[in-house]
Design a protein around this motif. Structure first.
Motif, PDB file in Angstrom:
ATOM      1  N   GLY A   7      63.688  37.294  57.062  1.00 17.70           N
ATOM      2  CA  GLY A   7      64.406  38.252  56.902  1.00 17.70           C
ATOM      3  C   GLY A   7      65.903  38.180  56.705  1.00 17.70           C
ATOM      4  N   GLY A   9      68.250  41.517  57.682  1.00 21.42           N
ATOM      5  CA  GLY A   9      68.570  42.519  57.607  1.00 21.42           C
ATOM      6  C   GLY A   9      69.145  42.838  59.021  1.00 21.42           C
ATOM      7  N   ALA A  10      68.783  43.868  58.980  1.00 19.67           N
ATOM      8  CA  ALA A  10      69.185  44.836  60.474  1.00 19.67           C
ATOM      9  C   ALA A  10      68.810  43.679  61.663  1.00 19.67           C
ATOM     10  CB  ALA A  10      68.764  45.811  60.636  1.00 19.67           C
ATOM     11  N   VAL A  11      67.464  44.162  62.176  1.00 18.46           N
ATOM     12  CA  VAL A  11      66.850  43.494  62.737  1.00 18.46           C
ATOM     13  C   VAL A  11      67.072  41.767  62.910  1.00 18.46           C
ATOM     14  CG1 VAL A  11      64.529  42.869  63.911  1.00 18.46           C
ATOM     15  CG2 VAL A  11      65.650  45.502  63.170  1.00 18.46           C
ATOM     16  N   ALA A  12      67.075  41.604  61.886  1.00 16.81           N
ATOM     17  CA  ALA A  12      67.805  39.502  61.839  1.00 16.81           C
ATOM     18  C   ALA A  12      68.865  39.579  62.897  1.00 16.81           C
ATOM     19  CB  ALA A  12      67.533  39.061  60.616  1.00 16.81           C
ATOM     20  N   THR A  69      61.066  39.605  60.900  1.00 13.84           N
ATOM     21  CA  THR A  69      61.909  40.958  60.716  1.00 13.84           C
ATOM     22  C   THR A  69      61.967  41.469  59.000  1.00 13.84           C
ATOM     23  OG1 THR A  69      63.584  40.020  59.930  1.00 13.84           O
ATOM     24  CG2 THR A  69      63.515  39.740  61.963  1.00 13.84           C
ATOM     25  N   SER A  77      54.710  38.860  51.577  1.00 12.91           N
ATOM     26  CA  SER A  77      55.667  38.300  50.124  1.00 12.91           C
ATOM     27  C   SER A  77      56.455  37.252  51.536  1.00 12.91           C
ATOM     28  CB  SER A  77      56.205  39.226  49.944  1.00 12.91           C
ATOM     29  OG  SER A  77      57.372  39.772  51.354  1.00 12.91           O
ATOM     30  N   THR A  78      55.495  37.267  52.434  1.00 17.38           N
ATOM     31  CA  THR A  78      56.644  36.228  53.560  1.00 17.38           C
ATOM     32  C   THR A  78      55.304  34.846  53.588  1.00 17.38           C
ATOM     33  OG1 THR A  78      55.834  36.658  55.403  1.00 17.38           O
ATOM     34  CG2 THR A  78      58.184  37.818  54.017  1.00 17.38           C
ATOM     35  N   TRP A  81      56.703  31.505  53.451  1.00 17.28           N
ATOM     36  CA  TRP A  81      57.427  30.982  54.139  1.00 17.28           C
ATOM     37  C   TRP A  81      56.448  30.229  55.676  1.00 17.28           C
ATOM     38  CZ3 TRP A  81      62.236  29.251  53.645  1.00 17.28           C
ATOM     39  CH2 TRP A  81      62.837  30.343  53.132  1.00 17.28           C
ATOM     40  N   ALA A 121      66.161  49.275  69.874  1.00 17.03           N
ATOM     41  CA  ALA A 121      67.146  49.176  69.479  1.00 17.03           C
ATOM     42  C   ALA A 121      67.475  49.938  67.665  1.00 17.03           C
ATOM     43  CB  ALA A 121      67.739  47.785  68.692  1.00 17.03           C
ATOM     44  N   LYS A 173      56.898  55.312  70.755  1.00 19.06           N
ATOM     45  CA  LYS A 173      57.703  54.565  69.174  1.00 19.06           C
ATOM     46  C   LYS A 173      57.564  55.517  67.678  1.00 19.06           C
ATOM     47  CE  LYS A 173      61.217  52.591  67.666  1.00 19.06           C
ATOM     48  NZ  LYS A 173      62.251  51.480  66.855  1.00 19.06           N
TER      49      LYS A 173
HETATM   50  N1  LIG Z   1      67.113  49.281  61.762  1.00 22.63           N
HETATM   51  C1  LIG Z   1      66.597  49.346  62.364  1.00 22.63           C
HETATM   52  O1  LIG Z   1      67.512  49.912  63.476  1.00 22.63           O
HETATM   53  C2  LIG Z   1      65.514  49.187  63.066  1.00 22.63           C
HETATM   54  C3  LIG Z   1      64.362  48.698  62.182  1.00 22.63           C
HETATM   55  N2  LIG Z   1      62.925  48.869  62.517  1.00 22.63           N
HETATM   56  C4  LIG Z   1      61.631  48.161  61.739  1.00 22.63           C
HETATM   57  O2  LIG Z   1      62.374  45.814  61.678  1.00 22.63           O
HETATM   58  C5  LIG Z   1      61.496  46.717  60.453  1.00 22.63           C
HETATM   59  C6  LIG Z   1      62.928  45.019  59.704  1.00 22.63           C
HETATM   60  O3  LIG Z   1      63.470  46.637  59.659  1.00 22.63           O
HETATM   61  P1  LIG Z   1      65.194  45.967  59.369  1.00 22.63           P
HETATM   62  O4  LIG Z   1      65.472  45.283  59.761  1.00 22.63           O
HETATM   63  O5  LIG Z   1      65.966  47.375  59.505  1.00 22.63           O
HETATM   64  O6  LIG Z   1      64.894  45.883  57.492  1.00 22.63           O
HETATM   65  P2  LIG Z   1      66.063  45.597  56.175  1.00 22.63           P
HETATM   66  O7  LIG Z   1      65.790  45.963  55.362  1.00 22.63           O
HETATM   67  O8  LIG Z   1      67.843  45.596  57.142  1.00 22.63           O
HETATM   68  O9  LIG Z   1      66.145  44.005  56.524  1.00 22.63           O
HETATM   69  C7  LIG Z   1      65.135  43.489  55.646  1.00 22.63           C
HETATM   70  C8  LIG Z   1      64.729  42.176  55.362  1.00 22.63           C
HETATM   71  O10 LIG Z   1      64.086  41.329  54.760  1.00 22.63           O
HETATM   72  C9  LIG Z   1      63.861  40.297  53.459  1.00 22.63           C
HETATM   73  N3  LIG Z   1      63.177  39.723  53.178  1.00 22.63           N
HETATM   74  C10 LIG Z   1      61.950  41.229  52.316  1.00 22.63           C
HETATM   75  N4  LIG Z   1      60.706  39.706  51.962  1.00 22.63           N
HETATM   76  C11 LIG Z   1      61.163  39.127  52.048  1.00 22.63           C
HETATM   77  C12 LIG Z   1      60.662  37.759  51.876  1.00 22.63           C
HETATM   78  N5  LIG Z   1      59.621  37.569  51.613  1.00 22.63           N
HETATM   79  N6  LIG Z   1      61.207  36.174  52.239  1.00 22.63           N
HETATM   80  C13 LIG Z   1      62.256  36.546  53.290  1.00 22.63           C
HETATM   81  N7  LIG Z   1      63.024  37.807  53.233  1.00 22.63           N
HETATM   82  C14 LIG Z   1      62.788  38.922  53.301  1.00 22.63           C
HETATM   83  C15 LIG Z   1      64.537  41.441  53.213  1.00 22.63           C
HETATM   84  O11 LIG Z   1      65.163  40.572  52.510  1.00 22.63           O
HETATM   85  P3  LIG Z   1      66.576  41.773  51.004  1.00 22.63           P
HETATM   86  O12 LIG Z   1      67.799  41.410  51.436  1.00 22.63           O
HETATM   87  O13 LIG Z   1      66.416  40.499  49.632  1.00 22.63           O
HETATM   88  O14 LIG Z   1      66.183  43.141  50.839  1.00 22.63           O
HETATM   89  C16 LIG Z   1      65.629  42.358  54.052  1.00 22.63           C
HETATM   90  O15 LIG Z   1      67.174  40.683  54.619  1.00 22.63           O
HETATM   91  C17 LIG Z   1      60.734  47.768  59.991  1.00 22.63           C
HETATM   92  O16 LIG Z   1      59.607  47.810  60.515  1.00 22.63           O
HETATM   93  C18 LIG Z   1      62.179  48.604  60.745  1.00 22.63           C
HETATM   94  O17 LIG Z   1      60.860  49.827  60.673  1.00 22.63           O
HETATM   95  C19 LIG Z   1      62.844  48.881  64.305  1.00 22.63           C
HETATM   96  C20 LIG Z   1      63.613  49.053  64.708  1.00 22.63           C
HETATM   97  C21 LIG Z   1      65.111  49.872  64.332  1.00 22.63           C
END
Ligand SMILES: NC(=O)C1=CN([C@@H]2O[C@H](COP(=O)(O)OP(=O)(O)OC[C@H]3O[C@@H](n4cnc5c(N)ncnc54)[C@H](OP(=O)(O)O)[C@@H]3O)[C@@H](O)[C@H]2O)C=CC1
Ligand SMILES: CC(C)(CO)C(=O)C(=O)O
Length: 294
Positions: A7, A9-12, A69, A77-78, A81, A121, A173
């Motif tokens: 992933g 995104g934000a948590v990554a 993440t 879908s992961t 990986w 967070a 949570k």
């Molecule tokens: N954001 C927050 O503050 C918090 C989030 N959470 C939880 O953490 C988890 C992650 O959230 P968050 O980081 O915000 O989510 P994001 O949407 O910011 O990030 C998710 C990432 O996963 C990627 N992804 C999806 N499918 C695949 C795949 N098959 N292979 C590789 N990458 C993939 C997405 O790719 P693409 O960029 O292509 O969409 C995206 O980069 C969730 O369960 C959320 O509820 C928990 C606490 C806080």
């Protein structure tokens, strides 16, 4: 220690930031779109510094740690990986909201160890590899040897708390998410909406139902947890969103099954009536992209 994050995104971004502060060395990142670096703004404690952190490309062999993440609905879908990254000795750390991390991920990784982690967070993805870290650097997990090693891995970046009652911690949570995430996503407004008096009362109703549903499946929640969650909402900066709000605003699918759906399913098992949460579940499902007609 080799680490691969699935992933981008934000948590990554939070994990990349915390591991860099912990001196863990560059970590690999596996995304749907390749990424070479993250830019992290803020530190979750009021700091506003901007750091650019280089990441490694996906490894082609098993690693010690896989940090998963992705949103819950993207977990399956992961699988490609996970097939590539998980070997004997790999710990698969699931950094997602919700209460059923192991049930969701174990079928994808055979007998590898799966460690559920609650991310205490708040962060927002603002562009490819760009993450704003608003609140907190705490990870809550189970109490076991893998959790102890995770704590050492993140030492200096984030605090890892090993909770002997992870079921209750996960439901606590879920309380935070079932009000905050759903209401911000449905209204298209950030945390300030949670302080509108009528919305606060709606949140109290959903949280009270959620606590009852949690108790029916063994979580030790009380009215004090409901009050504590409302006080947490009161403490949010006005511009804090939620992961579900960001998805709604970006036209992405929502985690409606992970959050209100989990409450409704537990309530059905426990024989508890949760009409307000059921309505919230129906509405978040209805507005989630890809749910039309479902
Ligand atoms: N954001 C927050 O503050 C918090 C989030 N959470 C939880 O953490 C988890 C992650 O959230 P968050 O980081 O915000 O989510 P994001 O949407 O910011 O990030 C998710 C990432 O996963 C990627 N992804 C999806 N499918 C695949 C795949 N098959 N292979 C590789 N990458 C993939 C997405 O790719 P693409 O960029 O292509 O969409 C995206 O980069 C969730 O369960 C959320 O509820 C928990 C606490 C806080
Ligand atoms: C940061 C927080 C607690 C907001 O509800 C969250 O977990 C999320 O955005 O998913």
């Amino acid at each position: 220690m080799s680490v691969a994050i699935i992933g981008t995104g934000a948590v990554a971004g939070l994990c990349v930031s915390w591991l860099e502060r912990a001196g863990a060395g560059p970590v690999a990142v596996c995304g749907r779109t390749p990424l070479e670096r993250f830019t992290i703004t803020g530190d979750g404690a009021g700091g506003t510094d901007v750091r650019t952190i280089a990441v490694l490309p996906p490894p082609d062999a098993p690693v010690d740690w896989v940090l998963l993440t992705v949103k819950a609905q993207d977990t399956a879908s992961t699988a490609p990986w996970l097939d590539q990254l998980v070997g004997p000795g790999t710990v698969v750390v699931v950094l997602q909201n919700g209460v059923d991390h192991v049930e969701r991920v174990q079928p994808l990784v055979a007998d590898a160890e799966v460690l559920p982690v609650l991310v205490m967070a708040a962060a927002e993805r603002t562009g490819p590899g760009a993450v704003t870290h608003r609140i907190g650097s705490l990870l809550v997990t189970a109490q076991n040897p893998a959790a102890q090693r995770l704590s050492e891995l993140f030492d200096g970046g984030a605090t890892v708390h090993q909770d002997p009652d992870l079921l209750t911690a996960a439901w606590r949570k879920l309380l935070v998410n079932v009000g905050g995430n759903c209401i911000t996503a449905l209204t298209g407004r950030r945390a300030e909406v949670l302080r509108v008096p009528e919305v606060r009362e709606l949140c109290r109703a959903v949280l009270t139902e959620t606590a009852a549903a949690g108790r029916s499946v063994g979580a030790l929640l009380t009215d004090a947890d409901v009050d504590g969650t409302l006080r947490l909402y009161d403490s949010y900066p006005d511009d804090n969103g939620s992961s579900m709000y960001y998805d709604r605003m970006s036209g992405r699918p929502l985690e409606h099954e992970l959050i209100p759906g989990a409450v409704v399913r537990a309530a059905e098992r426990g024989g508890v009536d949760v009409p307000v949460t059921r309505a919230i579940w129906a509405l978040t499902k209805a507005v989630s992209v890809g749910s039309a007609g479902a």
